[in-house]
Design an enzyme around this catalytic site. Structure first.
Site, PDB file in Angstrom:
ATOM      1  N   SER A   7      69.621  74.820  40.211  1.00 15.17           N
ATOM      2  CA  SER A   7      70.198  73.658  40.866  1.00 15.17           C
ATOM      3  C   SER A   7      69.597  72.379  40.291  1.00 15.17           C
ATOM      4  O   SER A   7      68.370  72.203  40.273  1.00 15.17           O
ATOM      5  CB  SER A   7      69.943  73.707  42.371  1.00 15.17           C
ATOM      6  OG  SER A   7      70.341  72.471  42.931  1.00 15.17           O
ATOM      7  N   HIS A  32      74.059  74.429  38.537  1.00 18.82           N
ATOM      8  CA  HIS A  32      74.575  74.225  39.898  1.00 18.82           C
ATOM      9  C   HIS A  32      74.372  72.762  40.283  1.00 18.82           C
ATOM     10  O   HIS A  32      73.266  72.230  40.194  1.00 18.82           O
ATOM     11  CB  HIS A  32      73.810  75.156  40.844  1.00 18.82           C
ATOM     12  CG  HIS A  32      74.306  75.190  42.248  1.00 18.82           C
ATOM     13  ND1 HIS A  32      75.415  75.906  42.641  1.00 18.82           N
ATOM     14  CD2 HIS A  32      73.835  74.606  43.373  1.00 18.82           C
ATOM     15  CE1 HIS A  32      75.596  75.761  43.939  1.00 18.82           C
ATOM     16  NE2 HIS A  32      74.651  74.966  44.416  1.00 18.82           N
ATOM     17  N   ASP A  34      74.688  70.117  43.269  1.00 19.41           N
ATOM     18  CA  ASP A  34      74.797  69.971  44.718  1.00 19.41           C
ATOM     19  C   ASP A  34      75.223  68.554  45.073  1.00 19.41           C
ATOM     20  O   ASP A  34      74.468  67.604  44.897  1.00 19.41           O
ATOM     21  CB  ASP A  34      73.447  70.283  45.377  1.00 19.41           C
ATOM     22  CG  ASP A  34      73.158  71.768  45.392  1.00 19.41           C
ATOM     23  OD1 ASP A  34      73.993  72.522  45.918  1.00 19.41           O
ATOM     24  OD2 ASP A  34      72.105  72.172  44.857  1.00 19.41           O
ATOM     25  N   MET A  36      76.182  65.942  47.915  1.00 27.48           N
ATOM     26  CA  MET A  36      75.963  65.730  49.360  1.00 27.48           C
ATOM     27  C   MET A  36      76.328  64.306  49.742  1.00 27.48           C
ATOM     28  O   MET A  36      75.956  63.365  49.033  1.00 27.48           O
ATOM     29  CB  MET A  36      74.490  65.968  49.695  1.00 27.48           C
ATOM     30  CG  MET A  36      73.985  67.340  49.296  1.00 27.48           C
ATOM     31  SD  MET A  36      72.243  67.485  49.674  1.00 27.48           S
ATOM     32  CE  MET A  36      71.933  69.172  49.143  1.00 27.48           C
ATOM     33  N   HIS A  65      78.917  72.313  43.942  1.00 25.52           N
ATOM     34  CA  HIS A  65      78.904  72.755  45.337  1.00 25.52           C
ATOM     35  C   HIS A  65      79.032  71.508  46.205  1.00 25.52           C
ATOM     36  O   HIS A  65      78.085  70.732  46.324  1.00 25.52           O
ATOM     37  CB  HIS A  65      77.571  73.498  45.574  1.00 25.52           C
ATOM     38  CG  HIS A  65      77.321  73.906  46.985  1.00 25.52           C
ATOM     39  ND1 HIS A  65      76.068  74.312  47.415  1.00 25.52           N
ATOM     40  CD2 HIS A  65      78.154  73.991  48.052  1.00 25.52           C
ATOM     41  CE1 HIS A  65      76.144  74.611  48.710  1.00 25.52           C
ATOM     42  NE2 HIS A  65      77.383  74.424  49.114  1.00 25.52           N
ATOM     43  N   MET A  67      79.073  69.580  49.386  1.00 19.52           N
ATOM     44  CA  MET A  67      78.664  69.558  50.792  1.00 19.52           C
ATOM     45  C   MET A  67      79.080  68.194  51.336  1.00 19.52           C
ATOM     46  O   MET A  67      78.254  67.315  51.596  1.00 19.52           O
ATOM     47  CB  MET A  67      77.157  69.792  50.900  1.00 19.52           C
ATOM     48  CG  MET A  67      76.775  71.237  50.628  1.00 19.52           C
ATOM     49  SD  MET A  67      75.052  71.435  50.187  1.00 19.52           S
ATOM     50  CE  MET A  67      75.153  71.080  48.431  1.00 19.52           C
ATOM     51  N   MET A 136      75.568  80.967  51.931  1.00 14.35           N
ATOM     52  CA  MET A 136      74.384  80.115  52.089  1.00 14.35           C
ATOM     53  C   MET A 136      73.265  80.928  52.750  1.00 14.35           C
ATOM     54  O   MET A 136      73.464  81.539  53.791  1.00 14.35           O
ATOM     55  CB  MET A 136      74.697  78.895  52.969  1.00 14.35           C
ATOM     56  CG  MET A 136      75.577  77.831  52.344  1.00 14.35           C
ATOM     57  SD  MET A 136      74.988  77.082  50.814  1.00 14.35           S
ATOM     58  CE  MET A 136      73.418  76.364  51.298  1.00 14.35           C
ATOM     59  N   ASP A 174      72.877  81.114  47.756  1.00 12.55           N
ATOM     60  CA  ASP A 174      72.286  79.792  47.525  1.00 12.55           C
ATOM     61  C   ASP A 174      71.323  79.436  48.650  1.00 12.55           C
ATOM     62  O   ASP A 174      71.729  79.332  49.812  1.00 12.55           O
ATOM     63  CB  ASP A 174      73.436  78.768  47.464  1.00 12.55           C
ATOM     64  CG  ASP A 174      72.968  77.364  47.115  1.00 12.55           C
ATOM     65  OD1 ASP A 174      71.774  77.168  46.818  1.00 12.55           O
ATOM     66  OD2 ASP A 174      73.825  76.452  47.136  1.00 12.55           O
TER      67      ASP A 174
END
Ligand code: DX5
Ligand code: ZN
Length: 217
Positions: A7, A32, A34, A36, A65, A67, A136, A174
């Site tokens: 990540s 990866h 992330d 957010m 990913h 979020m 998750m 993850d």
């Protein structure tokens, strides 16, 4: 056998170039990312423009990913940023089937993520259309949280459904992945192990990547 997807969230921002090219040279194929928004999760990371600025510097597959609330609003931006695989949370989409279709129509792999408290039945209807299911093993929002062992049972159940129904999706886990639980995650059916603090957050991140990749073989 599984792949490691380090990540980017755990990267040392002062040494990003060294870390990305070092991972790639060590055989790492997935990065990866992330994303957010400070609303769906209590943290803010980076967005599509930032991802676009990384794109020319590596051939690694960008596994984003999201979020974020209503991720459908950003699908086109991430396609244009050069993301190959886009995962959205079932809990964050009002019309999850539409969002997944939108991702596929733009030529990306479509992933669906489930939080620790979300049951498999919440994604049952979209399992035939997804390329990836992300389980998750922490509550989303931060690197460095403790692994929730119940995720292994959920992975195993999804692996069983996959083989029974002949679905082609990959399984990703993850959160809190490290040398102690990686082999168990692979045994439960994971194809992709996301690792934040255990790889790019480690002092010797290259050795940490190699050791984790060896556990996933
Ligand atoms: C958590 C993120 C993870 C995180 C993993 O919300 O989705 O990808 O970066 O970090 P570790 O491996 O430290 O739990
Ligand atoms: Zn993630």
């Amino acid at each position: 056998m599984a792949w490691i997807a380090p990540s980017f969230l755990a990267a040392d921002i002062w040494r990003v170039a060294e870390q990305i090219s070092g991972l790639e040279q060590a055989g790492c194929r997935y990065l990866h990312l992330d994303i957010m928004d400070g609303a769906y999760v209590p943290n803010i990371s980076f967005g599509a423009d930032f991802v676009k600025s990384l794109r020319p510097h590596t051939k690694m597959v960008f596994d984003a990913h999201l979020m974020v609330e209503e991720p459908g609003r950003f699908v086109e931006d991430f396609a244009q940023a050069g993301v190959e695989s886009l995962t959205v949370h079932v809990e964050a989409c009002r019309h999850v089937h539409r969002t997944l279709q939108q991702i596929k129509d733009l030529g990306m792999k479509a992933g669906i993520a489930l939080n620790p408290a979300t049951p498999i039945c919440a994604v049952e209807e979209v399992l035939p259309m997804v390329d990836l299911v992300l389980v998750m093993s922490v509550n989303p929002g931060f690197c460095g949280q403790k692994f929730i062992a119940g995720a292994l049972g959920k992975l195993a159940k999804l692996a069983e459904i996959r083989s029974r129904q002949g679905y082609p999706f990959w399984l990703q886990i993850d959160g809190g992945i490290n040398l102690d639980n990686a082999a168990a995650a692979v045994a439960a059916g994971a194809d992709l192990l996301v690792a934040g603090s255990a790889v790019l957050g480690a002092a010797d991140w290259l050795a940490a990547y190699k050791a984790l990749a060896a556990k996933a073989l």
